[in-house]
Write a protein that holds these residues in place. Sequence first.
Motif, PDB file in Angstrom:
ATOM      1  N   THR A  62      -1.757   0.253  -7.888  1.00 42.58           N
ATOM      2  CA  THR A  62      -0.247   0.109  -7.724  1.00 42.58           C
ATOM      3  C   THR A  62       0.198   1.453  -7.189  1.00 42.58           C
ATOM      4  O   THR A  62       0.772   1.764  -5.978  1.00 42.58           O
ATOM      5  N   LEU A  63       0.024   2.565  -7.940  1.00 40.19           N
ATOM      6  CA  LEU A  63       0.449   3.956  -7.706  1.00 40.19           C
ATOM      7  C   LEU A  63      -0.503   4.743  -6.759  1.00 40.19           C
ATOM      8  O   LEU A  63      -0.186   5.243  -5.733  1.00 40.19           O
ATOM      9  N   THR A  87       4.859   0.270 -13.762  1.00 40.53           N
ATOM     10  CA  THR A  87       4.819   1.168 -12.756  1.00 40.53           C
ATOM     11  C   THR A  87       6.461   2.228 -12.686  1.00 40.53           C
ATOM     12  O   THR A  87       6.148   3.338 -12.312  1.00 40.53           O
ATOM     13  N   ALA A 110      -1.046  -0.609 -13.275  1.00 43.83           N
ATOM     14  CA  ALA A 110       0.096   0.175 -12.508  1.00 43.83           C
ATOM     15  C   ALA A 110      -0.193   1.371 -12.066  1.00 43.83           C
ATOM     16  O   ALA A 110       0.041   1.945 -11.111  1.00 43.83           O
TER      17      ALA A 110
END
Length: 292
Positions: free
Chosen positions: A226-227, A47, A222
């Motif tokens: 996450t994003l 990330t 990631a």
Amino acid sequence: MNRASKSFSAYEFLYIVGIIAISFSSIFIKWSSAEPSVIGMYRLYLTILIMLPLAWKYKQELLFHTFRQLLLLFASGVMLALHFLLWMSSLNYTTVASSTIFLALEPVLVMLGSYLIFKTKANKIMLIGMGIAMVGTVIIGSSDLALSKEALYGDVLSILGTIAVAIHMLIGKQLRSTTSAFAYNFLVFAIAATTLAVYNLIQGYPFTGYSKNEWGIFLLLAIVPTLFGHYLFNWLLKYMNATAVSMSVLGEPVIASLLAWALLKEALTGWQLGAGMVILFGVWLFMRHGKE
């Protein structure tokens, strides 16, 4: 008025995207055979790698902090690492439905922490909602104990992981008032990833030798949860009510359980469904009558 309405609809759309994105987290983790701490480490490092091209723009915020800010950033990162370690580990012992339903307790714990730390008052209905959510938690725990001690152990790990992320959120609430979403996420992700790296080093877990499929899962974690999940919610805090954003956690157990049923062939028991509804109702009641 139409422009404002369109703008709000765009935020609502992104909000829904975020809920769906974080719901895939448990599915990707179940697909991986790597250690939970290794999954979490590479999820965060990848990330950071994706965010790196924008780091120069925020160099002032990334490099200059007071000693107090550094301590809070470190504590927030360690708590996030602990959350990933405990919650991801819980998926090795219990179902996605049981593990993710406890995440719905996060806003309750955050608001309880706000009361203890910031003296934010809670009304009677909020306390009733908290009580109902706790009853649902006990029901799932007792039903999983009847299934196996392993399932109960997974429940305990999930609860401890939820407590860790609640502390992370409370610290973040203080830091976000003076730090941009990018700088905060970049630094906290870096601290959390490095904390997990140290843990992996101590445990002797390998850093290399993973298959292309595993690296693909790390990258998916990631990008998607996450994003498009955690980072997006932190960004939306600037444009939406913080309480509304935190309620996104209510959608994760429902979508994640359905995804687990469809993709992992995990069965949903009557106890899990019933207790899950009890927890969600309790948390909804708590959040509905809570104040900023």
